[in-house]
Design a protein around this motif. Structure first.
Motif, short mmCIF file in Angstrom:
data_model
loop_
_atom_site.label_atom_id
_atom_site.label_comp_id
_atom_site.label_asym_id
_atom_site.label_seq_id
_atom_site.Cartn_x
_atom_site.Cartn_y
_atom_site.Cartn_z
N GLY A 1 -1.49 -0.07 16.11
CA GLY A 1 -2.55 0.91 15.86
C GLY A 1 -2.58 1.39 14.42
O GLY A 1 -1.70 1.07 13.62
N CYS A 2 -3.64 2.15 14.11
CA CYS A 2 -3.82 2.66 12.74
C CYS A 2 -4.04 4.17 12.80
O CYS A 2 -5.17 4.63 12.95
CB CYS A 2 -5.00 1.99 12.05
SG CYS A 2 -5.33 2.72 10.43
N PRO A 3 -2.98 4.96 12.68
CA PRO A 3 -3.13 6.41 12.74
C PRO A 3 -3.92 6.99 11.56
O PRO A 3 -4.41 8.12 11.65
CB PRO A 3 -1.68 6.93 12.74
CG PRO A 3 -0.85 5.82 12.21
CD PRO A 3 -1.56 4.56 12.53
N ALA A 4 -4.04 6.25 10.49
CA ALA A 4 -4.75 6.78 9.31
C ALA A 4 -6.23 7.01 9.59
O ALA A 4 -6.84 7.90 9.00
CB ALA A 4 -4.59 5.81 8.14
N THR B 1 0.82 -1.21 0.00
CA THR B 1 0.00 0.00 0.00
C THR B 1 0.86 1.27 0.00
O THR B 1 2.00 1.25 0.48
CB THR B 1 -0.93 0.03 1.23
OG1 THR B 1 -1.76 1.21 1.15
CG2 THR B 1 -0.15 0.06 2.54
N LEU C 1 -7.20 6.77 0.97
CA LEU C 1 -7.35 5.39 1.45
C LEU C 1 -8.73 4.81 1.12
O LEU C 1 -9.54 5.43 0.46
CB LEU C 1 -7.01 5.34 2.94
CG LEU C 1 -5.55 5.76 3.24
CD1 LEU C 1 -5.21 5.56 4.71
CD2 LEU C 1 -4.54 5.04 2.37
N CYS D 1 -0.15 3.90 1.69
CA CYS D 1 -0.51 4.61 2.93
C CYS D 1 0.76 5.23 3.54
O CYS D 1 1.75 4.53 3.76
CB CYS D 1 -1.15 3.64 3.92
SG CYS D 1 -1.43 4.39 5.54
N TYR E 1 1.57 6.26 6.43
CA TYR E 1 2.01 5.78 7.75
C TYR E 1 2.72 4.43 7.63
O TYR E 1 3.64 4.14 8.38
CB TYR E 1 0.82 5.67 8.71
CG TYR E 1 0.08 6.99 8.85
CD1 TYR E 1 0.61 8.01 9.62
CD2 TYR E 1 -1.13 7.19 8.20
CE1 TYR E 1 -0.05 9.23 9.75
CE2 TYR E 1 -1.80 8.40 8.32
CZ TYR E 1 -1.26 9.42 9.10
OH TYR E 1 -1.91 10.61 9.21
N PHE E 2 2.30 3.63 6.68
CA PHE E 2 2.95 2.34 6.46
C PHE E 2 4.40 2.54 6.04
O PHE E 2 5.29 1.78 6.43
CB PHE E 2 2.19 1.56 5.37
CG PHE E 2 2.87 0.31 4.93
CD1 PHE E 2 2.86 -0.82 5.72
CD2 PHE E 2 3.54 0.26 3.70
CE1 PHE E 2 3.50 -1.99 5.32
CE2 PHE E 2 4.17 -0.90 3.30
CZ PHE E 2 4.16 -2.02 4.11
N HIS F 1 -8.93 -1.96 12.00
CA HIS F 1 -7.49 -2.13 12.16
C HIS F 1 -6.69 -1.58 10.98
O HIS F 1 -5.49 -1.35 11.10
CB HIS F 1 -7.16 -3.61 12.34
CG HIS F 1 -7.85 -4.21 13.52
ND1 HIS F 1 -7.41 -4.01 14.81
CD2 HIS F 1 -8.99 -4.95 13.61
CE1 HIS F 1 -8.23 -4.63 15.65
NE2 HIS F 1 -9.19 -5.20 14.95
N CYS F 2 -7.32 -1.41 9.83
CA CYS F 2 -6.59 -0.92 8.64
C CYS F 2 -7.58 -0.49 7.55
O CYS F 2 -8.57 -1.19 7.29
CB CYS F 2 -5.67 -2.02 8.10
SG CYS F 2 -4.69 -1.52 6.66
N ILE F 3 -7.25 0.64 6.94
CA ILE F 3 -8.09 1.15 5.84
C ILE F 3 -7.25 1.41 4.58
O ILE F 3 -7.61 2.22 3.74
CB ILE F 3 -8.82 2.45 6.27
CG1 ILE F 3 -7.80 3.51 6.72
CG2 ILE F 3 -9.83 2.17 7.38
CD1 ILE F 3 -8.41 4.90 6.92
N ALA F 4 -6.12 0.70 4.48
CA ALA F 4 -5.21 0.95 3.36
C ALA F 4 -5.79 0.47 2.04
O ALA F 4 -6.42 -0.59 1.96
CB ALA F 4 -3.88 0.25 3.62
N CYS G 1 1.72 1.44 12.88
CA CYS G 1 0.95 0.95 11.73
C CYS G 1 0.71 -0.55 11.93
O CYS G 1 1.66 -1.33 12.00
CB CYS G 1 1.72 1.20 10.43
SG CYS G 1 1.06 0.31 9.02
N ASN G 2 -0.56 -0.92 12.00
CA ASN G 2 -0.90 -2.34 12.21
C ASN G 2 -0.41 -3.25 11.10
O ASN G 2 -0.15 -4.43 11.32
CB ASN G 2 -2.42 -2.49 12.32
CG ASN G 2 -2.95 -2.06 13.66
OD1 ASN G 2 -2.25 -2.15 14.66
ND2 ASN G 2 -4.20 -1.58 13.68
N LYS G 3 -0.34 -2.71 9.92
CA LYS G 3 0.10 -3.55 8.78
C LYS G 3 1.60 -3.83 8.88
O LYS G 3 2.05 -4.94 8.63
CB LYS G 3 -0.24 -2.86 7.46
CG LYS G 3 -0.03 -3.72 6.24
CD LYS G 3 -0.31 -2.97 4.96
CE LYS G 3 -1.76 -2.95 4.54
NZ LYS G 3 -2.34 -4.28 4.31
#
Ligand SMILES: Cc1cc2nc3c(=O)[nH]c(=O)nc-3n(C[C@H](O)[C@H](O)[C@H](O)COP(=O)(O)OP(=O)(O)OC[C@H]3O[C@@H](n4cnc5c(N)ncnc54)[C@H](O)[C@@H]3O)c2cc1C
Ligand code: SF4
Length: 333
Positions: A143-146, A123, A154, A125, A127-128, A162-165, A135-137
């Motif tokens: 966590g997921c700051p996005a 992704t 996104l 994203c 933050y990734f 947990h993720c919206i990437a 970043c959970n991924k």
């Protein structure tokens, strides 16, 4: 960039990969295959990917595009994206695939990027790609700051808490609409996965992006025989005209007879956490006259269940208009 061992095996990539210790349930952080390296090396420079060993798979005999006995197409995993896009059969029988590839990245990147690598690109994203951020991924459980942060680009479909990437691939959107299959060579033998089952939804395990297990090598993608007389279109909407990922895209394969749609295959890009096939839209069109009202109705069906975040609500209407326009243009072609 951290130090790593670079290996160029002639034919035993899967055996070496299997022998390596894997940190994750997916491909394994300790050993990675390298196709074109346009995703992997990028992420290694950012310390997002930190494999101990990198296996160059380019000497494996996986660089052919061949007809299958049933007149489909078998594409080796190390075929370059540009070679695939300009292949005469792809341009004639699967033009949605050619169009999608040619709207991705740049000519230079497409010359390097492989089919297998494209399926596994990560992704975009922000933050990734930033190891200073949780970043959970990248690091499960952090966590997921996005979700409360920058999420304009996104996903709105298939997200979880947990993720919206977004899955960033263009090629994969066309492969989803074409109902491709993925051939995998694993430590326990070969297996075939339907394209729609290959990528996973994030759920509570966003670090697991595909069904690949440690040591699995993608060897081929197979396309089924083309549908006679089908009309193909890939439409990509983005912030600038080239060298940019999709905000919304649509891959459309339509068959129309006497003004009625007899078969529709549709997938959306830029909006899903995986390449997003839209079976509700396909069902909404089948048997219906090919007109604007029905195209818009299909687009409404495709976006049902969309879950926007603070900055990307606009994608719902954008994706609907993208699909409606793609259907209209394909039907008129
Ligand atoms: C600046 C930039 C812009 C881009 N823009 C776009 C765009 O607009 N649209 C788009 O779709 N893409 C875009 N891309 C992404 C590009 O398409 C991918 O980087 C490329 O397709 C990845 O292919 P690769 O062969 O280089 O992969 P690699 O970097 O070699 O590998 C990627 C991943 O796949 C794994 N892998 C590779 N081959 C196999 C295999 N056979 N079996 C198992 N695992 C394998 C690797 O271990 C790695 O984890 C862009 C990339 C860049 C750098
Ligand atoms: S959206 Fe996914 S990739 Fe982006 S920060 Fe959240 S967990 Fe990480």
């Amino acid at each position: 960039m951290h130090t790593f061992e670079f290996i160029r095996p002639a034919d035993s990539a899967t055996a070496i990969a299997a022998a390596a210790q894997s940190k994750t349930a997916q491909q394994g952080a300790d050993v990675r295959f390298m196709g074109g390296g346009t995703t992997l090396i990028d992420l290694m420079k950012l310390n997002v990917e930190t494999p101990a060993r990198v296996l160059d798979i380019n000497r494996l005999p996986l660089d052919k595009i061949e007809d299958t006995p049933d007149h489909g197409l078998r594409i080796g995993a190390t075929v370059r994206n540009s070679d695939l896009a300009y292949h005469p059969r792809v341009q004639r029988d699967y033009s949605v695939l050619s169009q999608a590839i040619l709207q991705g990245a740049s000519a230079q990147i497409r010359n390097m990027a492989t089919v297998g690598g494209n399926l596994l690109q990560r992704t975009r994203c922000v933050y990734f790609r930033d190891t200073a951020m949780p970043c959970n991924k990248r690091e499960p459980g952090t966590g997921c700051p996005a979700i409360t942060g920058h999420n304009r680009t996104l996903a709105i479909l298939g997200t979880s808490e947990h993720c919206i990437a977004t899955n960033p691939s263009d090629m994969c959107i066309a492969l989803a609409a074409l109902e491709a299959t993925v051939q995998i060579q694993g430590t326990k033998g070969a297996r075939t996965i339907a394209f729609g089952d290959f990528h996973l939804l994030p759920g509570s395990t966003p670090h697991r992006e595909t069904v690949l297990e440690p040591g699995d090598l993608i060897t081929h993608i197979t396309l089924p025989p083309p549908t006679t007389g089908s009309k193909h279109l890939y439409l990509k909407l983005r912030d600038r005209a080239s060298y940019e990922f999709a905000l919304a895209s649509a891959a459309v394969v339509l068959t129309i007879s006497n003004g009625k749609i007899t078969r529709a295959r549709i997938a959306l890009g830029g909006v899903g956490t995986k390449p997003w096939r839209a079976p509700q839209a396909e069902a909404a069109l089948t048997g219906k006259p090919a007109n604007d009202a029905n195209f818009r109705q299909a687009a409404e069906a495709a976006l049902q269940g969309a879950n926007p975040q603070s900055e990307n609500r606009f994608k719902i209407e954008l994706a609907k208009r993208c699909l409606t326009h793609a259907l209209r243009t394909a039907a008129a072609s």
